[in-house]
Motif scaffolding. Structure first.
Motif, PDB file in Angstrom:
ATOM      1  N   HIS A  28      41.398  52.134  63.909  1.00  0.00           N
ATOM      2  CA  HIS A  28      41.898  53.481  64.239  1.00  0.00           C
ATOM      3  C   HIS A  28      40.911  54.572  63.802  1.00  0.00           C
ATOM      4  O   HIS A  28      40.689  55.533  64.532  1.00  0.00           O
ATOM      5  N   LEU A  29      40.334  54.409  62.624  1.00  0.00           N
ATOM      6  CA  LEU A  29      39.402  55.416  62.092  1.00  0.00           C
ATOM      7  C   LEU A  29      37.976  55.234  62.591  1.00  0.00           C
ATOM      8  O   LEU A  29      37.113  56.059  62.324  1.00  0.00           O
ATOM      9  N   ASP A  30      37.726  54.113  63.286  1.00  0.00           N
ATOM     10  CA  ASP A  30      36.394  53.778  63.775  1.00  0.00           C
ATOM     11  C   ASP A  30      35.391  53.721  62.624  1.00  0.00           C
ATOM     12  O   ASP A  30      34.314  54.331  62.664  1.00  0.00           O
ATOM     13  N   ILE A  31      35.786  52.990  61.573  1.00  0.00           N
ATOM     14  CA  ILE A  31      34.913  52.762  60.426  1.00  0.00           C
ATOM     15  C   ILE A  31      34.710  51.252  60.282  1.00  0.00           C
ATOM     16  O   ILE A  31      35.488  50.470  60.841  1.00  0.00           O
ATOM     17  N   PRO A  32      33.693  50.831  59.561  1.00  0.00           N
ATOM     18  CA  PRO A  32      33.417  49.400  59.440  1.00  0.00           C
ATOM     19  C   PRO A  32      34.581  48.617  58.820  1.00  0.00           C
ATOM     20  O   PRO A  32      35.266  49.108  57.916  1.00  0.00           O
ATOM     21  N   VAL A  33      34.762  47.405  59.318  1.00  0.00           N
ATOM     22  CA  VAL A  33      35.739  46.488  58.724  1.00  0.00           C
ATOM     23  C   VAL A  33      35.340  46.296  57.263  1.00  0.00           C
ATOM     24  O   VAL A  33      34.166  46.217  56.938  1.00  0.00           O
ATOM     25  N   GLY A  34      36.292  46.258  56.391  1.00  0.00           N
ATOM     26  CA  GLY A  34      36.001  46.126  54.967  1.00  0.00           C
ATOM     27  C   GLY A  34      36.003  47.464  54.247  1.00  0.00           C
ATOM     28  O   GLY A  34      35.926  47.505  53.023  1.00  0.00           O
ATOM     29  N   HIS A  35      36.106  48.566  55.000  1.00  0.00           N
ATOM     30  CA  HIS A  35      36.126  49.885  54.374  1.00  0.00           C
ATOM     31  C   HIS A  35      37.544  50.400  54.151  1.00  0.00           C
ATOM     32  O   HIS A  35      37.742  51.576  53.863  1.00  0.00           O
ATOM     33  N   ALA A  36      38.528  49.521  54.289  1.00  0.00           N
ATOM     34  CA  ALA A  36      39.914  49.843  53.916  1.00  0.00           C
ATOM     35  C   ALA A  36      40.412  48.678  53.074  1.00  0.00           C
ATOM     36  O   ALA A  36      40.114  47.520  53.358  1.00  0.00           O
ATOM     37  N   TRP A  37      41.154  49.000  52.032  1.00  0.00           N
ATOM     38  CA  TRP A  37      41.699  47.985  51.130  1.00  0.00           C
ATOM     39  C   TRP A  37      43.197  48.180  51.022  1.00  0.00           C
ATOM     40  O   TRP A  37      43.692  49.307  51.040  1.00  0.00           O
ATOM     41  N   ASN A  67      39.207  63.376  52.276  1.00  0.00           N
ATOM     42  CA  ASN A  67      39.841  64.527  52.919  1.00  0.00           C
ATOM     43  C   ASN A  67      39.172  64.879  54.253  1.00  0.00           C
ATOM     44  O   ASN A  67      39.594  65.809  54.924  1.00  0.00           O
ATOM     45  N   SER A  68      38.169  64.128  54.662  1.00  0.00           N
ATOM     46  CA  SER A  68      37.485  64.391  55.928  1.00  0.00           C
ATOM     47  C   SER A  68      38.257  63.859  57.135  1.00  0.00           C
ATOM     48  O   SER A  68      37.937  64.216  58.270  1.00  0.00           O
ATOM     49  N   TYR A  69      39.278  63.032  56.909  1.00  0.00           N
ATOM     50  CA  TYR A  69      40.085  62.552  58.029  1.00  0.00           C
ATOM     51  C   TYR A  69      41.018  63.667  58.478  1.00  0.00           C
ATOM     52  O   TYR A  69      41.647  64.345  57.659  1.00  0.00           O
ATOM     53  N   ASN A  70      41.129  63.855  59.782  1.00  0.00           N
ATOM     54  CA  ASN A  70      41.963  64.942  60.289  1.00  0.00           C
ATOM     55  C   ASN A  70      43.443  64.535  60.321  1.00  0.00           C
ATOM     56  O   ASN A  70      43.795  63.384  60.068  1.00  0.00           O
ATOM     57  N   LYS A  71      44.282  65.492  60.661  1.00  0.00           N
ATOM     58  CA  LYS A  71      45.728  65.290  60.654  1.00  0.00           C
ATOM     59  C   LYS A  71      46.158  64.160  61.592  1.00  0.00           C
ATOM     60  O   LYS A  71      47.024  63.363  61.249  1.00  0.00           O
ATOM     61  N   GLN A  72      45.545  64.079  62.757  1.00  0.00           N
ATOM     62  CA  GLN A  72      45.885  63.015  63.723  1.00  0.00           C
ATOM     63  C   GLN A  72      45.497  61.640  63.186  1.00  0.00           C
ATOM     64  O   GLN A  72      46.219  60.664  63.393  1.00  0.00           O
ATOM     65  N   GLN A  73      44.355  61.555  62.525  1.00  0.00           N
ATOM     66  CA  GLN A  73      43.937  60.277  61.947  1.00  0.00           C
ATOM     67  C   GLN A  73      44.909  59.838  60.860  1.00  0.00           C
ATOM     68  O   GLN A  73      45.286  58.666  60.800  1.00  0.00           O
ATOM     69  N   ILE A  74      45.332  60.765  60.008  1.00  0.00           N
ATOM     70  CA  ILE A  74      46.281  60.444  58.940  1.00  0.00           C
ATOM     71  C   ILE A  74      47.620  60.027  59.546  1.00  0.00           C
ATOM     72  O   ILE A  74      48.220  59.045  59.122  1.00  0.00           O
ATOM     73  N   CYS A 100      50.246  60.412  51.324  1.00  0.00           N
ATOM     74  CA  CYS A 100      48.797  60.333  51.447  1.00  0.00           C
ATOM     75  C   CYS A 100      48.155  61.309  50.464  1.00  0.00           C
ATOM     76  O   CYS A 100      48.505  62.490  50.437  1.00  0.00           O
ATOM     77  N   PHE A 101      47.244  60.800  49.668  1.00  0.00           N
ATOM     78  CA  PHE A 101      46.503  61.608  48.704  1.00  0.00           C
ATOM     79  C   PHE A 101      45.081  61.754  49.217  1.00  0.00           C
ATOM     80  O   PHE A 101      44.399  60.756  49.453  1.00  0.00           O
ATOM     81  N   ARG A 102      44.639  62.978  49.385  1.00  0.00           N
ATOM     82  CA  ARG A 102      43.324  63.263  49.952  1.00  0.00           C
ATOM     83  C   ARG A 102      42.302  63.468  48.831  1.00  0.00           C
ATOM     84  O   ARG A 102      42.502  64.306  47.957  1.00  0.00           O
TER      85      ARG A 102
END
Length: 118
Positions: A28-37, A67-74, A100-102
């Motif tokens: 969803h965030l278009d970030i590398p796999v492994g960058h979410a835990w 905090n760089s993720y926008n409202k839609q991403q969150i 969600c804590f930014r």
């Protein structure tokens, strides 16, 4: 970098849900796999009046992210997590609590560097 902490009085119903959540979030965030835990934290001591009453015990979830993720991403992250948890834990979406804590630039060290923003 999202870190997802899932608190529940119950044990994790299936550890595959943690990797499923992380894979969906990184996609969803278009970030590398492994960058979410994700962590399932079974609670032995708590005061949450609805836990233990009906046996469904919807988890409480805390998301930590830049905090760089926008409202839609969150919003998308919250929807992904609530959908997976609703199915995995057989609980009503209305009973799940997610916050969600930014994280501000300069308040996060990741991959050996202090994150200063995009």
């Amino acid at each position: 970098m999202p870190i997802i902490k899932i608190y529940s009085p119950n044990s994790c119903p299936d550890t595959n849900i943690l990797s499923d959540i992380c894979n969906r979030v990184t996609d969803h965030l278009d970030i590398p796999v492994g960058h979410a835990w994700a962590f399932w934290l079974q609670q032995e001591s708590f005061h949450k009046p609805d836990w233990g009453l009906n046996g469904k015990n919807a988890p409480m979830i805390m998301i930590y992210c830049k905090n760089s993720y926008n409202k839609q991403q969150i919003k998308g992250i919250i929807e992904i997590i609530s959908n997976v948890i609703t199915q995995a834990c057989s609980c009503d979406k209305e009973s799940i609590y997610i916050s969600c804590f930014r994280i501000e630039p300069g308040h996060l060290m990741v991959r050996g560097e202090l994150w200063e923003g995009n």
